[in-house]
Write a protein that holds these residues in place. Structure first.
Motif, PDB file in Angstrom:
ATOM      1  N   ARG A  59      45.518  33.887  32.756  1.00  0.00           N
ATOM      2  CA  ARG A  59      44.241  33.515  32.144  1.00  0.00           C
ATOM      3  C   ARG A  59      43.329  34.738  32.093  1.00  0.00           C
ATOM      4  N   THR A  60      42.329  34.674  31.203  1.00  0.00           N
ATOM      5  CA  THR A  60      41.413  35.812  31.078  1.00  0.00           C
ATOM      6  C   THR A  60      40.662  36.067  32.379  1.00  0.00           C
ATOM      7  N   GLY A  61      40.309  34.990  33.106  1.00  0.00           N
ATOM      8  CA  GLY A  61      39.626  35.177  34.375  1.00  0.00           C
ATOM      9  C   GLY A  61      40.481  35.921  35.378  1.00  0.00           C
ATOM     10  N   ALA A  62      41.766  35.614  35.409  1.00  0.00           N
ATOM     11  CA  ALA A  62      42.675  36.307  36.324  1.00  0.00           C
ATOM     12  C   ALA A  62      42.882  37.755  35.903  1.00  0.00           C
ATOM     13  N   ILE A  63      42.904  38.013  34.598  1.00  0.00           N
ATOM     14  CA  ILE A  63      43.053  39.386  34.108  1.00  0.00           C
ATOM     15  C   ILE A  63      41.827  40.213  34.487  1.00  0.00           C
ATOM     16  N   ARG A  64      40.640  39.623  34.366  1.00  0.00           N
ATOM     17  CA  ARG A  64      39.408  40.326  34.705  1.00  0.00           C
ATOM     18  C   ARG A  64      39.395  40.755  36.167  1.00  0.00           C
ATOM     19  N   THR A  65      39.842  39.892  37.040  1.00  0.00           N
ATOM     20  CA  THR A  65      39.738  40.155  38.479  1.00  0.00           C
ATOM     21  C   THR A  65      40.966  40.859  39.059  1.00  0.00           C
ATOM     22  N   LEU A  66      41.936  41.196  38.227  1.00  0.00           N
ATOM     23  CA  LEU A  66      43.141  41.874  38.694  1.00  0.00           C
ATOM     24  C   LEU A  66      42.772  43.257  39.238  1.00  0.00           C
ATOM     25  N   LEU A  67      43.256  43.596  40.428  1.00  0.00           N
ATOM     26  CA  LEU A  67      42.925  44.858  41.081  1.00  0.00           C
ATOM     27  C   LEU A  67      44.096  45.829  40.994  1.00  0.00           C
ATOM     28  N   LEU A  68      43.783  47.103  41.207  1.00  0.00           N
ATOM     29  CA  LEU A  68      44.839  48.111  41.239  1.00  0.00           C
ATOM     30  C   LEU A  68      45.831  47.821  42.372  1.00  0.00           C
ATOM     31  N   ASP A  69      45.312  47.297  43.477  1.00  0.00           N
ATOM     32  CA  ASP A  69      46.187  46.984  44.612  1.00  0.00           C
ATOM     33  C   ASP A  69      47.135  45.832  44.313  1.00  0.00           C
ATOM     34  N   ASP A  70      46.863  45.077  43.246  1.00  0.00           N
ATOM     35  CA  ASP A  70      47.751  43.971  42.879  1.00  0.00           C
ATOM     36  C   ASP A  70      48.995  44.452  42.138  1.00  0.00           C
ATOM     37  N   VAL A  71      49.018  45.730  41.779  1.00  0.00           N
ATOM     38  CA  VAL A  71      50.155  46.295  41.050  1.00  0.00           C
ATOM     39  C   VAL A  71      50.974  47.158  41.997  1.00  0.00           C
ATOM     40  N   ASP A  72      52.215  46.772  42.219  1.00  0.00           N
ATOM     41  CA  ASP A  72      53.138  47.515  43.079  1.00  0.00           C
ATOM     42  C   ASP A  72      54.300  47.988  42.211  1.00  0.00           C
ATOM     43  N   LEU A  73      54.136  49.183  41.631  1.00  0.00           N
ATOM     44  CA  LEU A  73      55.132  49.689  40.696  1.00  0.00           C
ATOM     45  C   LEU A  73      56.437  50.058  41.398  1.00  0.00           C
ATOM     46  N   SER A  74      56.352  50.553  42.624  1.00  0.00           N
ATOM     47  CA  SER A  74      57.566  50.987  43.308  1.00  0.00           C
ATOM     48  C   SER A  74      58.496  49.810  43.590  1.00  0.00           C
ATOM     49  N   ASN A  75      57.927  48.669  43.919  1.00  0.00           N
ATOM     50  CA  ASN A  75      58.736  47.476  44.189  1.00  0.00           C
ATOM     51  C   ASN A  75      58.799  46.521  43.005  1.00  0.00           C
ATOM     52  N   ARG A  76      58.200  46.951  41.879  1.00  0.00           N
ATOM     53  CA  ARG A  76      58.194  46.134  40.660  1.00  0.00           C
ATOM     54  C   ARG A  76      57.633  44.725  40.935  1.00  0.00           C
ATOM     55  N   ARG A  77      56.458  44.661  41.559  1.00  0.00           N
ATOM     56  CA  ARG A  77      55.820  43.385  41.852  1.00  0.00           C
ATOM     57  C   ARG A  77      54.387  43.414  41.325  1.00  0.00           C
ATOM     58  N   LEU A  78      53.938  42.280  40.794  1.00  0.00           N
ATOM     59  CA  LEU A  78      52.592  42.133  40.257  1.00  0.00           C
ATOM     60  C   LEU A  78      52.000  40.829  40.788  1.00  0.00           C
TER      61      LEU A  78
END
Length: 350
Positions: free
Chosen positions: A201-220
């Motif tokens: 949802r747009t609300g979840a996209i707005r509040t998404l943080l950099l810490d929510d992205v784990d590129l090394s483990n391919r997790r979001l």
């Protein structure tokens, strides 16, 4: 503003605004600096107070007072009551104000309103307008009854009925392709990917943080639920993070999505930012989100438990998507099965 400042003096907003605007300097940023120095006084009148005065104008005193208490409690909270979003307060008052104005012509107090008055007001409306009015009136009268401003709740036992949901259809591939073509910037492609691939949802996209992205483990992690990052999402995220790092290398904003305004602070982008995405197209962000969940239900079977697990849906929403997918699957089978069609009766010519 500080040239004649002495110890103990405060800079008022009414003085700051014309001086900063004359130099084309951001008033908000200057106010933040002065506030950090403890020399700023915001003497503006509250926008909520101005709005409240306008909306309560014309109501009888006995109706105005409990309504005002109800609105203030929703906004500020109270005993065993959490404060609500200001938009919720505005919406509730927008629904009930015409009815309260009509009642103010006949009654002096809210306690004079009867169940028949509520039913008469509801009978004039249909669909969502009727249900929205009942929800707002129920909230008002429940609050008034709890705080002793009325003796009985005239909305008790009144039911609108379950909201009928229409059958959602899958998006045409052409609409999806046009939406992809319209996403010409890294930010637009990021938002499109999060809605169309991860059903965010747009609300979840707005509040998404950099810490929510784990590129090394391919997790979001979206809205507290961790999902695997597929190859397509991985490429889009890398593209956006590279653009973000190049465009705003010194920003302290912890949110994944930033723009020219939010990069100077720490808050999320505004909701208006999303209103511009895919404006006027069939494949809006909301339609893409719904289409992704329908695709999952059609591909893995209409199982509400699976949908709830993948997207974090509440049980009722998951069941509704599963039933929608079941109807679409049954319709598709009927269209493809010649035996299900009506066969011509009687002898056929050779």
């Amino acid at each position: 503003m500080l040239s004649s400042h002495a110890a103990g003096d405060l800079v008022r907003y009414s003085e700051l605004f014309p001086a900063m605007r004359a130099l084309d300097i951001s008033v908000e940023r200057a106010a933040e600096v002065l506030a950090a120095m403890s020399v700023f006084l915001d003497d503006r009148s509250s926008s909520f107070e101005n709005w409240l005065e306008r909306k309560l104008d014309g109501l009888a005193d006995g109706i105005r007072q409990p309504t005002e208490s109800w609105l203030r409690t929703m906004r500020d909270g109270g005993p065993r009551t959490k404060p609500r979003d200001p938009a919720t307060v505005w919406t509730h008052m927008g629904y009930v104000r015409p009815t309260l104005l009509a009642w103010s012509q006949r009654y002096d107090h809210l306690r004079e309103v009867t169940r028949d008055d509520v039913l008469a007001a509801l009978d004039e409306l249909t669909g969502s307008r009727r249900s929205n009015l009942l929800v707002s009136l129920r909230s008002l009268f429940t609050f008034a009854r709890k705080t002793g401003k009325i003796f009985r709740n005239p909305t008790s036992g009144i039911r609108v009925g379950q909201h009928p949901y229409g059958l959602a259809q899958r998006l045409n591939q052409d609409d999806v392709d046009r939406a992809a073509e319209a996403a010409t910037t890294p930010a637009a492609r990021l938002v499109l990917m999060l809605a169309a691939v991860h059903a965010a949802r747009t609300g979840a996209i707005r509040t998404l943080l950099l810490d929510d992205v784990d590129l090394s483990n391919r997790r979001l992690t979206i809205a507290g639920r961790t999902r695997p990052i597929d190859e397509f999402s991985h490429q889009i995220l890398l593209e956006w993070l590279d653009h973000r790092r190049t465009r705003w290398p010194n920003t302290a904003n912890p949110h994944l999505l930033v723009n020219q305004m939010s990069a100077h602070g720490t808050g999320p982008v505004s909701t208006i930012y999303f209103a511009k995405k895919l404006c006027g197209r069939a494949a809006t962000l909301e339609r893409l989100r719904v289409d992704r969940q329908l695709e999952e239900a059609l591909a893995h079977g209409p199982d509400p438990l699976h949908l709830a697990s993948v997207f974090g849906l509440d049980p009722k929403t998951a069941i509704r998507y599963a039933e929608n997918a079941r109807v679409l699957l049954a319709t598709s089978i009927e269209d493809q099965d010649p035996a299900s069609r009506d066969e011509p009766k009687g002898p056929q010519p050779p």
